[in-house]
Design a protein around this motif. Structure first.
Motif, short mmCIF file in Angstrom:
data_model
loop_
_atom_site.label_atom_id
_atom_site.label_comp_id
_atom_site.label_asym_id
_atom_site.label_seq_id
_atom_site.Cartn_x
_atom_site.Cartn_y
_atom_site.Cartn_z
N GLN A 287 -0.18 63.37 -52.80
CA GLN A 287 0.18 62.77 -51.45
C GLN A 287 1.24 63.19 -50.93
OE1 GLN A 287 1.51 58.78 -53.02
NE2 GLN A 287 -0.73 57.98 -53.14
N GLN B 42 1.55 66.44 -50.84
CA GLN B 42 1.04 67.67 -49.92
C GLN B 42 0.33 67.21 -48.73
OE1 GLN B 42 -1.48 69.34 -53.00
NE2 GLN B 42 0.22 70.72 -53.82
N ARG B 43 -0.30 66.01 -48.58
CA ARG B 43 -1.02 65.34 -47.76
C ARG B 43 0.10 65.25 -46.40
NH1 ARG B 43 -3.89 61.62 -50.96
NH2 ARG B 43 -4.95 62.53 -52.34
N LEU B 44 1.01 64.63 -46.91
CA LEU B 44 2.20 64.30 -45.95
C LEU B 44 2.71 65.46 -45.41
CD1 LEU B 44 3.78 61.30 -47.84
CD2 LEU B 44 2.57 61.06 -45.69
N LEU C 116 1.13 68.29 -45.06
CA LEU C 116 0.29 69.01 -44.01
C LEU C 116 0.17 68.00 -42.81
CD1 LEU C 116 -2.04 71.15 -43.65
CD2 LEU C 116 -3.69 69.42 -44.66
N GLN C 117 0.12 66.85 -42.75
CA GLN C 117 0.30 66.03 -41.64
C GLN C 117 1.78 66.32 -40.63
OE1 GLN C 117 0.21 61.98 -42.93
NE2 GLN C 117 -2.08 62.16 -43.14
N ASP C 118 2.84 66.40 -41.67
CA ASP C 118 4.11 66.79 -40.86
C ASP C 118 3.79 68.14 -40.24
OD1 ASP C 118 5.17 64.51 -41.54
OD2 ASP C 118 6.38 65.47 -43.35
N LYS C 119 3.23 69.30 -40.79
CA LYS C 119 3.00 70.43 -40.11
C LYS C 119 2.10 70.35 -38.94
CE LYS C 119 1.62 75.12 -41.31
NZ LYS C 119 1.03 75.93 -42.57
N LYS C 120 1.05 69.69 -38.89
CA LYS C 120 0.12 69.31 -37.90
C LYS C 120 1.05 68.73 -36.85
CE LYS C 120 -4.06 69.24 -40.06
NZ LYS C 120 -5.42 68.14 -40.42
N LEU C 121 1.83 67.54 -37.18
CA LEU C 121 2.74 67.01 -36.10
C LEU C 121 3.66 67.83 -35.43
CD1 LEU C 121 3.35 63.59 -37.46
CD2 LEU C 121 1.86 63.87 -35.51
N GLU D 40 1.90 70.07 -33.04
CA GLU D 40 1.58 69.35 -31.84
C GLU D 40 2.93 69.16 -31.14
OE1 GLU D 40 -0.29 65.42 -32.71
OE2 GLU D 40 -1.81 66.47 -33.71
#
Length: 187
Positions: A130, A132-134, A136-141, A144
């Motif tokens: 979880q 690592q997923r978060l 990755l989401q933070d990195k994408k955000l 952006e």
């Protein structure tokens, strides 16, 4: 009772024969030679000598009698040793059984501990997944946001340039207007 009386077992041990043989000899005797007490048969000296003579023991020499007695002592000594060994072995067996039961209990406890540790490990692995997923989401955000910030910077620089150009044009126009006006007064 007294030293003059013997039980069937004592006489059988002394003579080195089975109790059945002595019982058979006792059944041949007169009932007045036998005494019974609490279900046990006691034999007096005369009964013992008759039984011995019927079995052929009266002809034995003293050395034969001593041999029989020694054999009886050896047999009883062996029986005692056997009993000691049996007792020791049974004590060892019971001790080992007790140790096995303790070990089984400890193994059951360890199994439970291992089971709980595996559950904790699985939960930890889930939490790491979880996280690592978060991340990755933070990195994408963040990417952006960076692209939005860059596009906003580009827009603001373009707006600033356009605004600067407008201001410079306005300034040029006003300078031209002023210069035209000044020349007009001078003409």
């Amino acid at each position: 009772m007294s030293e003059n009386f013997k039980t069937i077992r004592e006489l059988a041990d002394e003579l080195g024969v089975s109790k059945k043989k002595i019982h058979y000899q006792v059944s041949k005797l007169d009932s007045n030679l036998i005494q019974r007490l609490d279900g046990t048969i006691y034999l007096g000296k005369s009964a013992i000598s008759k039984i011995k003579s019927n079995m052929g023991y009266s002809k034995m020499s003293i050395s034969d009698t001593l041999d029989i007695q020694n054999r009886h002592v050896l047999d009883s000594g062996l029986d005692t040793e056997k009993n000691k060994l049996i007792n020791e072995k049974s004590e060892q067996i019971s001790y080992l059984k007790e140790q096995l039961n303790k070990k089984d209990g400890q193994l059951a406890i360890k199994d439970e501990q291992i089971k709980s540790l595996v559950e904790i490990q699985n939960q930890t692995q889930n939490l790491l997944d979880q996280q690592q997923r978060l991340a990755l989401q933070d990195k994408k955000l963040l990417e952006e946001y960076k692209s939005e910030i860059q596009s906003l910077k580009a827009l603001t620089t373009e707006d600033n340039k356009a605004h600067a150009e407008e201001q410079s044009e306005d300034a040029n126009i006003s300078v031209k207007d002023k210069s035209k006006r000044w020349w007009r007064f001078g003409k």
